[in-house]
Structure formats: C-alpha cells, structure tokens
Design a protein around this motif. Structure first.
Motif, PDB file in Angstrom:
ATOM      1  N   UNK A 117      32.680  20.623  14.567  1.00  0.00           N
ATOM      2  CA  UNK A 117      33.457  19.682  15.067  1.00  0.00           C
ATOM      3  C   UNK A 117      34.896  19.968  14.679  1.00  0.00           C
ATOM      4  N   UNK A 118      35.177  20.036  13.425  1.00  0.00           N
ATOM      5  CA  UNK A 118      36.609  19.948  12.957  1.00  0.00           C
ATOM      6  C   UNK A 118      37.234  21.473  13.414  1.00  0.00           C
ATOM      7  N   UNK A 119      36.569  22.540  13.616  1.00  0.00           N
ATOM      8  CA  UNK A 119      37.006  23.879  13.964  1.00  0.00           C
ATOM      9  C   UNK A 119      37.644  23.668  15.378  1.00  0.00           C
ATOM     10  N   UNK A 120      37.371  22.673  16.143  1.00  0.00           N
ATOM     11  CA  UNK A 120      37.889  22.617  17.441  1.00  0.00           C
ATOM     12  C   UNK A 120      39.579  22.664  17.330  1.00  0.00           C
ATOM     13  N   UNK A 121      40.008  21.944  16.464  1.00  0.00           N
ATOM     14  CA  UNK A 121      41.433  21.657  16.267  1.00  0.00           C
ATOM     15  C   UNK A 121      42.129  23.228  16.319  1.00  0.00           C
ATOM     16  N   UNK A 122      41.419  24.210  15.668  1.00  0.00           N
ATOM     17  CA  UNK A 122      42.025  25.567  15.639  1.00  0.00           C
ATOM     18  C   UNK A 122      41.739  26.570  16.726  1.00  0.00           C
ATOM     19  N   UNK A 123      40.988  25.855  17.741  1.00  0.00           N
ATOM     20  CA  UNK A 123      40.598  27.110  18.766  1.00  0.00           C
ATOM     21  C   UNK A 123      41.577  27.033  19.862  1.00  0.00           C
ATOM     22  N   UNK A 124      42.320  26.207  20.135  1.00  0.00           N
ATOM     23  CA  UNK A 124      43.705  26.271  21.169  1.00  0.00           C
ATOM     24  C   UNK A 124      44.556  27.036  21.025  1.00  0.00           C
ATOM     25  N   UNK A 148      41.208  24.799  26.356  1.00  0.00           N
ATOM     26  CA  UNK A 148      40.429  23.804  26.440  1.00  0.00           C
ATOM     27  C   UNK A 148      40.897  22.642  25.604  1.00  0.00           C
ATOM     28  N   UNK A 149      40.541  21.353  26.118  1.00  0.00           N
ATOM     29  CA  UNK A 149      40.955  20.414  25.341  1.00  0.00           C
ATOM     30  C   UNK A 149      39.975  20.441  24.139  1.00  0.00           C
ATOM     31  N   UNK A 150      40.508  19.714  23.084  1.00  0.00           N
ATOM     32  CA  UNK A 150      39.770  19.570  21.743  1.00  0.00           C
ATOM     33  C   UNK A 150      38.537  18.715  21.988  1.00  0.00           C
ATOM     34  N   UNK A 188      36.946  18.097  24.596  1.00  0.00           N
ATOM     35  CA  UNK A 188      35.663  19.170  25.267  1.00  0.00           C
ATOM     36  C   UNK A 188      35.268  20.216  24.361  1.00  0.00           C
ATOM     37  N   UNK A 189      36.124  20.804  23.455  1.00  0.00           N
ATOM     38  CA  UNK A 189      35.657  21.841  22.613  1.00  0.00           C
ATOM     39  C   UNK A 189      34.524  20.941  21.591  1.00  0.00           C
ATOM     40  N   UNK A 190      34.916  19.899  21.080  1.00  0.00           N
ATOM     41  CA  UNK A 190      34.192  19.325  20.108  1.00  0.00           C
ATOM     42  C   UNK A 190      32.615  18.771  20.947  1.00  0.00           C
ATOM     43  N   UNK A 191      32.678  18.582  22.229  1.00  0.00           N
ATOM     44  CA  UNK A 191      31.504  18.276  22.909  1.00  0.00           C
ATOM     45  C   UNK A 191      30.446  19.391  22.945  1.00  0.00           C
ATOM     46  N   UNK A 192      31.076  20.590  23.140  1.00  0.00           N
ATOM     47  CA  UNK A 192      30.479  21.756  23.344  1.00  0.00           C
ATOM     48  C   UNK A 192      29.800  22.028  21.677  1.00  0.00           C
ATOM     49  N   UNK A 193      30.674  21.923  20.721  1.00  0.00           N
ATOM     50  CA  UNK A 193      30.205  22.589  19.475  1.00  0.00           C
ATOM     51  C   UNK A 193      29.176  21.289  19.033  1.00  0.00           C
ATOM     52  N   UNK A 246      25.520  28.716  28.950  1.00  0.00           N
ATOM     53  CA  UNK A 246      26.801  29.321  29.805  1.00  0.00           C
ATOM     54  C   UNK A 246      27.895  29.194  28.641  1.00  0.00           C
ATOM     55  N   UNK A 247      28.403  30.454  28.821  1.00  0.00           N
ATOM     56  CA  UNK A 247      29.618  30.884  27.756  1.00  0.00           C
ATOM     57  C   UNK A 247      30.957  30.332  28.565  1.00  0.00           C
ATOM     58  N   UNK A 248      31.617  29.363  27.825  1.00  0.00           N
ATOM     59  CA  UNK A 248      32.991  28.931  28.529  1.00  0.00           C
ATOM     60  C   UNK A 248      34.045  29.766  28.083  1.00  0.00           C
ATOM     61  N   UNK A 249      34.019  30.105  27.122  1.00  0.00           N
ATOM     62  CA  UNK A 249      35.523  30.795  26.301  1.00  0.00           C
ATOM     63  C   UNK A 249      34.626  31.676  25.144  1.00  0.00           C
ATOM     64  N   UNK A 250      35.518  32.788  25.150  1.00  0.00           N
ATOM     65  CA  UNK A 250      35.339  33.739  24.141  1.00  0.00           C
ATOM     66  C   UNK A 250      36.691  34.324  23.647  1.00  0.00           C
ATOM     67  N   UNK A 251      37.368  34.037  22.503  1.00  0.00           N
ATOM     68  CA  UNK A 251      38.859  34.618  22.114  1.00  0.00           C
ATOM     69  C   UNK A 251      38.602  34.896  20.972  1.00  0.00           C
ATOM     70  N   UNK A 252      39.404  35.824  20.508  1.00  0.00           N
ATOM     71  CA  UNK A 252      39.743  36.685  19.304  1.00  0.00           C
ATOM     72  C   UNK A 252      41.279  36.608  19.215  1.00  0.00           C
ATOM     73  N   UNK A 253      41.912  36.303  18.188  1.00  0.00           N
ATOM     74  CA  UNK A 253      43.209  36.342  18.160  1.00  0.00           C
ATOM     75  C   UNK A 253      43.790  37.831  17.994  1.00  0.00           C
TER      76      UNK A 253
END
Length: 174
Positions: free
Chosen positions: A13-20, A45-47, A49-54, A82-89
């Motif tokens: 869950x703490x990882x969500x803060x870095x995802x946006x 994606x809002x943090x 919502x990301x935490x909910x998925x995680x 279902x994959x909502x988002x895939x991102x690489x810096x």
C-alpha cells in the motif's frame, strides 16, 4: 542495464504514493503522438484507488536500487484479472521492465487461477496494443460477449478518450 539491475515484487500500500509521479512522467510520451498530446500525463490514478488495487494482492512494482521505476496495477473480475495501468519511468524504458511486469503478472494470474488478463488501450500507439500483441494479447472484437470491457470503453469515451482509437484486449492463460 540487464535484468539483474532491477528487481520486481508485489506492491505494498505505501508504494501507491510513488506511482502517480511515474504515471505522469510516462504519460509525457503521449506528447509525441499525433492527436493525443492533450493526454500527456494530465490525469493519474488517485492514491486511494491505487491502494485499493494493491490490497487485492496482484499489483507489482519494479525498483532499480532503492528507487521505484515502474508498476502494474490490476483488479480481479471473476476469473479475469484486469490491468488498469502499466508504467515505466521514461529514464528506464527500453530495458525490458514493462515486458517483465507483464510476464510476472501473467505468471501470478495463472498461478492464482485466473483464466485471462484483460485491458483497454490505444490500438495505434506503439507501446500500447502492438506491445501487448507481442505478449500474446488479442483485440476483443466481439464486445457483446464482454460487457464489462464494452462498458469500460464507453466510460473512457465519456471521459474524452477517442473511441475510434481505443480497444479492449485479452490474453487467455491456458
């Protein structure tokens, strides 16, 4: 960079803060796509919502050293993941990280009893549908057989994404 230079694990869950920030940076690549420049990293994606998925247990992150450089978030729907988002810096793209995230997601989904992975994407953007096709995804052309995916595409169109350029894709995990 080789595979040994990055590590992949289940998201916390703490990882969500870095995802946006990663999502916004990766989204800047849309500035280079004709007709899609206005989408460039504008909405992440809002943090919460990301935490909910995680918390559902199948999301993944990639680190280079101590820095998170990529992620994949998804959500179970019956026997599909279902994959909502895939991102690489952008600084780390072209190193196989995106494909590594997708392959790890496939392994996890198969081992967890899912029958397929699904997603929606741009049909004509090189790092979207053509990328997923190389990994075994195919476009869902009979959307009446997949009302959840049809509904997701309709919702995306309502939010301003160009419907004629979007598609749903599926990868069966036989």
């Amino acid at each position: 960079m080789s595979r040994a230079d990055w590590s992949l694990r289940l998201a916390r869950p703490a990882d969500a803060e870095h995802m946006p920030a990663i999502e916004a940076a990766a989204g800047q690549l849309f500035r280079t796509v004709d007709g899609l420049a206005g989408l460039a990293g504008e909405h992440t994606l809002p943090i919460d919502r990301l935490q909910r998925y995680i918390r559902k247990g199948h999301c993944l992150v990639v680190h280079v050293g101590d820095e998170m450089v990529g992620f994949l978030v998804n959500e179970p729907f019956n026997r599909e993941l279902h994959i909502w988002e895939v991102d690489v810096h952008p600084d780390q793209q072209g190193q196989g990280i995106g494909a590594g995230l997708m392959r790890a997601c496939m392994v996890d989904a198969r081992n967890s009893g899912f029958r397929a992975l699904t997603l929606t994407t741009f049909r004509d953007v090189a790092w979207n549908a053509p990328f997923y096709e190389k990994l075994g995804f195919e476009e869902v052309t009979a959307l009446d057989a997949h009302p959840r995916l049809a509904g997701e595409l309709a919702l995306e169109a309502d939010h301003g994404l160009p419907a004629d350029r979007r598609c749903a894709m599926i990868c069966f995990l036989d």
